[in-house]
Motif scaffolding. Structure first.
Motif, short mmCIF file in Angstrom:
data_model
loop_
_atom_site.label_atom_id
_atom_site.label_comp_id
_atom_site.label_asym_id
_atom_site.label_seq_id
_atom_site.Cartn_x
_atom_site.Cartn_y
_atom_site.Cartn_z
N ASP A 1 14.84 37.37 42.67
CA ASP A 1 15.22 38.51 41.32
C ASP A 1 16.49 38.86 41.65
O ASP A 1 17.38 38.56 40.70
CB ASP A 1 14.21 39.63 41.37
N ALA A 2 16.93 39.24 42.91
CA ALA A 2 18.45 39.52 42.88
C ALA A 2 19.38 38.23 42.72
O ALA A 2 20.31 38.44 42.15
CB ALA A 2 18.80 39.95 44.59
N ILE A 3 19.05 36.99 43.11
CA ILE A 3 19.79 36.11 42.81
C ILE A 3 19.69 35.64 41.41
O ILE A 3 20.71 35.38 40.64
CB ILE A 3 19.26 34.57 43.79
N ARG A 4 18.68 35.80 40.45
CA ARG A 4 18.77 35.34 39.26
C ARG A 4 19.44 36.45 38.61
O ARG A 4 20.18 36.08 37.54
CB ARG A 4 16.99 35.40 38.84
N LYS A 5 19.32 37.61 38.79
CA LYS A 5 20.22 38.69 38.04
C LYS A 5 21.58 38.18 38.36
O LYS A 5 22.54 38.54 37.36
CB LYS A 5 19.89 40.09 38.73
N GLU A 6 22.07 37.90 39.51
CA GLU A 6 23.41 37.57 39.76
C GLU A 6 23.76 36.25 38.92
O GLU A 6 24.94 36.13 38.33
CB GLU A 6 23.79 36.99 41.24
N ILE A 7 22.88 35.56 38.71
CA ILE A 7 23.19 34.29 37.88
C ILE A 7 23.34 34.57 36.33
O ILE A 7 24.06 34.21 35.81
CB ILE A 7 22.08 33.21 38.19
N GLU A 8 22.59 35.47 36.14
CA GLU A 8 22.81 36.17 34.76
C GLU A 8 24.06 36.78 34.71
O GLU A 8 24.61 36.53 33.36
CB GLU A 8 21.55 36.87 34.42
N LEU A 9 24.43 37.53 35.30
CA LEU A 9 25.72 38.23 35.18
C LEU A 9 27.00 37.28 35.18
O LEU A 9 28.02 37.29 34.51
CB LEU A 9 25.99 39.07 36.43
N ALA A 10 26.73 36.08 36.06
CA ALA A 10 27.97 35.25 36.05
C ALA A 10 27.87 34.49 34.69
O ALA A 10 29.06 33.99 34.16
CB ALA A 10 27.65 34.13 37.03
N ARG A 11 26.89 34.09 34.33
CA ARG A 11 26.54 33.20 32.66
C ARG A 11 27.14 34.32 31.83
O ARG A 11 27.94 33.82 31.04
CB ARG A 11 25.10 32.79 32.40
N ALA A 12 27.02 35.33 31.82
CA ALA A 12 27.59 36.43 30.77
C ALA A 12 29.04 36.58 30.81
O ALA A 12 29.63 36.41 29.89
CB ALA A 12 26.63 37.77 30.82
N ALA A 13 29.41 36.49 32.01
CA ALA A 13 30.83 36.51 32.07
C ALA A 13 31.77 35.33 31.62
O ALA A 13 32.57 35.37 31.09
CB ALA A 13 31.38 36.97 33.79
N ALA A 14 30.88 34.24 32.01
CA ALA A 14 31.56 33.09 31.61
C ALA A 14 31.76 33.02 30.09
O ALA A 14 32.49 32.26 29.50
CB ALA A 14 30.65 31.72 32.09
N GLU A 15 30.89 33.56 29.49
CA GLU A 15 30.82 33.63 27.89
C GLU A 15 31.67 34.51 27.28
O GLU A 15 31.94 34.58 26.08
CB GLU A 15 29.25 33.95 27.48
N GLY A 16 32.26 35.48 28.09
CA GLY A 16 33.14 36.54 27.61
C GLY A 16 34.54 36.05 27.30
O GLY A 16 35.06 34.84 27.43
N PRO A 17 35.08 36.97 26.67
CA PRO A 17 36.78 36.75 26.31
C PRO A 17 37.50 36.12 27.41
O PRO A 17 38.61 35.48 27.07
CB PRO A 17 37.14 38.16 25.56
N ASP A 18 37.30 36.42 28.65
CA ASP A 18 38.22 36.07 29.64
C ASP A 18 37.66 35.11 30.57
O ASP A 18 38.04 34.82 31.62
CB ASP A 18 38.37 37.38 30.73
N ALA A 19 36.70 33.91 29.87
CA ALA A 19 36.26 32.98 30.66
C ALA A 19 36.83 32.23 31.13
O ALA A 19 36.87 31.75 32.26
CB ALA A 19 34.93 32.27 29.73
N GLU A 20 38.27 32.11 30.80
CA GLU A 20 39.27 31.22 31.12
C GLU A 20 39.83 31.48 32.56
O GLU A 20 40.63 30.90 33.36
CB GLU A 20 40.40 30.51 30.35
N ASP A 21 39.91 32.94 32.75
CA ASP A 21 40.70 33.65 33.70
C ASP A 21 39.58 34.04 34.94
O ASP A 21 39.85 34.98 35.65
CB ASP A 21 41.27 34.71 33.15
N LEU A 22 38.81 33.19 35.16
CA LEU A 22 37.78 33.38 36.34
C LEU A 22 38.42 33.26 37.56
O LEU A 22 37.95 33.91 38.72
CB LEU A 22 36.51 32.68 36.36
N GLY A 23 39.44 32.31 37.95
CA GLY A 23 39.82 32.08 39.22
C GLY A 23 41.23 31.81 39.20
O GLY A 23 41.77 31.28 37.85
#
Length: 125
Positions: free
Chosen positions: A73-95
């Motif tokens: 469950d903790a891993i799935r939650k982290e995956i959901e957070l990462a996916r949501a962050a990638a869809e946000g306005p700053d998706a190109e600035d992840l690294g």
């Protein structure tokens, strides 16, 4: 000279407090060997060690945080957070390819071992 790849963290980011790993591999396709993963290290130790290793060899080092997650469950939650962050306005600035500031000389083995004890304390607290 090799390449160091890591995340660009804003000052005070809680991610810096996580354990970090270094993945080191060949910089080109001419060498065929499996990359090695070492760590965990404290953030500044990981950066300094990776920088020292790639400074005089054609290697690539990727320095990234480990997420000590304790179940599916903790891993799935982290995956959901990462996916949501990638869809946000700053998706190109992840690294970023190079961190803005490097630590000094690589830590001595005793310093790394002290870091391991601090990491173990955080993980078992």
């Amino acid at each position: 000279m090799g390449t160091l790849v890591t995340l660009h963290l804003p000052p005070g980011s809680p991610i810096a407090e996580q354990p970090w790993v270094i993945t080191i591999g060949s910089l080109d396709d001419l060498e065929e060997w499996e990359p090695i993963v070492c760590g965990p290290y404290e953030h500044q130790h990981a950066l300094a060690l990776a920088r020292a290793v790639v400074s005089d060899d054609d290697l690539m080092a990727v320095v990234e945080p480990m997420l000590p997650l304790d179940g599916v469950d903790a891993i799935r939650k982290e995956i959901e957070l990462a996916r949501a962050a990638a869809e946000g306005p700053d998706a190109e600035d992840l690294g970023a390819r190079m961190p803005q500031e490097y630590p000094g000389t690589p830590p001595e083995p005793a310093e790394v071992q002290a870091g391991w004890r601090r990491i173990a304390g955080k993980l078992t607290a």
